[in-house]
Design a protein around this motif. Structure first.
Motif, PDB file in Angstrom:
ATOM      1  N   ALA A 133      50.761  54.208  -8.412  1.00 21.20           N
ATOM      2  CA  ALA A 133      49.995  55.334  -8.956  1.00 21.20           C
ATOM      3  C   ALA A 133      48.877  55.690  -7.985  1.00 21.20           C
ATOM      4  N   PRO A 134      48.491  56.974  -7.930  1.00 25.60           N
ATOM      5  CA  PRO A 134      47.443  57.372  -7.000  1.00 25.60           C
ATOM      6  C   PRO A 134      46.135  56.622  -7.208  1.00 25.60           C
ATOM      7  N   ASP A 135      45.856  56.250  -8.456  1.00 28.94           N
ATOM      8  CA  ASP A 135      44.595  55.570  -8.745  1.00 28.94           C
ATOM      9  C   ASP A 135      44.766  54.054  -8.832  1.00 28.94           C
ATOM     10  N   ALA A 136      45.860  53.529  -8.257  1.00 24.90           N
ATOM     11  CA  ALA A 136      46.080  52.084  -8.303  1.00 24.90           C
ATOM     12  C   ALA A 136      44.970  51.364  -7.539  1.00 24.90           C
ATOM     13  N   PRO A 137      44.573  50.174  -8.012  1.00 23.72           N
ATOM     14  CA  PRO A 137      43.513  49.430  -7.323  1.00 23.72           C
ATOM     15  C   PRO A 137      43.925  49.119  -5.889  1.00 23.72           C
ATOM     16  N   GLN A 138      42.999  49.232  -4.978  1.00 22.76           N
ATOM     17  CA  GLN A 138      43.289  48.992  -3.576  1.00 22.76           C
ATOM     18  C   GLN A 138      42.820  47.593  -3.173  1.00 22.76           C
ATOM     19  N   LEU A 139      43.734  46.780  -2.724  1.00 25.22           N
ATOM     20  CA  LEU A 139      43.396  45.454  -2.220  1.00 25.22           C
ATOM     21  C   LEU A 139      43.181  45.540  -0.718  1.00 25.22           C
ATOM     22  N   THR A 140      42.346  44.668  -0.197  1.00 20.32           N
ATOM     23  CA  THR A 140      42.153  44.609   1.244  1.00 20.32           C
ATOM     24  C   THR A 140      43.412  44.023   1.888  1.00 20.32           C
ATOM     25  N   PRO A 141      43.600  44.236   3.189  1.00 16.47           N
ATOM     26  CA  PRO A 141      44.765  43.642   3.858  1.00 16.47           C
ATOM     27  C   PRO A 141      44.833  42.125   3.665  1.00 16.47           C
ATOM     28  N   ARG A 142      43.687  41.447   3.712  1.00 17.20           N
ATOM     29  CA  ARG A 142      43.699  39.988   3.532  1.00 17.20           C
ATOM     30  C   ARG A 142      44.066  39.621   2.100  1.00 17.20           C
TER      31      ARG A 142
END
Length: 208
Positions: free
Chosen positions: A139-148
């Motif tokens: 989803a466009p508003d999905a939580p964004q995790l850092t690469p790590r």
């Protein structure tokens, strides 16, 4: 608790588990009985067949997980059908083991499920992952995790412990735990089983 509609299989599995010092608190012959008995005995783990009378294994799993959030369900089924595996995971099963598994593998799976791990027979997690890749987009508003955080989540999905992840990524154990906790918070999940399921649903345990 062991749930299966075939008496010989059900009692045989219960007996073999008991002989290996697994405390079998109850058995049930169908889905409706499984829900009723589970509410009474509150088992740590329900070993659930899918093809059951009264209620299907998936339906029983969903009802048990709703009534007893701390009880984990490990599906033990002869089926390796794509849809059956996905349905079980969606219903709240912590893992899925095929009936061709050996008793040592079953005991290990029950133990790991009781400890909060997600356990799948080899290849089955990949089925779930591939399906969710095909059917779902973020989803466009999905939580964004850092690469790590994503890297740590990928290894969690593969079943690695925090210490094993720390060794693999040359990080401290505390740093890995912090990444796991941050991911849980961002994704609004409560534990590693839910985090593993989230990762599996999004294909994060597939080899790159």
């Amino acid at each position: 608790m062991v749930v299966d509609d075939h008496p010989i299989w059900r009692e045989g599995v219960a007996r073999d588990l008991a002989e290996r010092e697994v405390d079998v608190v109850a058995t049930a012959p169908d889905g409706a009985a499984a829900v009723r008995i589970a509410k009474a005995v509150r088992p740590d783990v329900v070993l659930m067949d899918l093809q059951l009378p009264e209620l299907s294994g998936a339906q029983a799993t969903e009802q048990i997980r709703t009534a007893l959030p701390d009880t984990r369900v490990l599906v033990l089924s002869a089926s390796t059908e794509h849809g059956d595996v996905i349905e079980a995971v969606r219903a709240g099963a912590s893992g899925y083991l095929v009936k061709s598994a050996g008793m040592d593998e079953l005991v290990d799976a029950v133990t790991r499920t009781a400890a909060g791990q997600a356990v799948f027979s080899p290849g089955l997690a990949g089925l779930v992952l591939g399906e969710y890749r095909r059917r779902e987009t973020e989803a466009p508003d999905a939580p964004q995790l850092t690469p790590r955080e994503t890297e740590v989540l990928r290894l969690v999905a593969k079943g690695l412990t925090a210490r094993a992840i720390a060794t693999r990524l040359t990080l401290s154990h505390r740093t890995v735990e912090n990444h796991v906790q941050n991911s849980l918070r961002k994704l609004q999940l409560t534990n590693r089983v839910e985090l593993t399921r989230y990762a599996i649903e999004r294909g994060l345990d597939a080899d790159e």
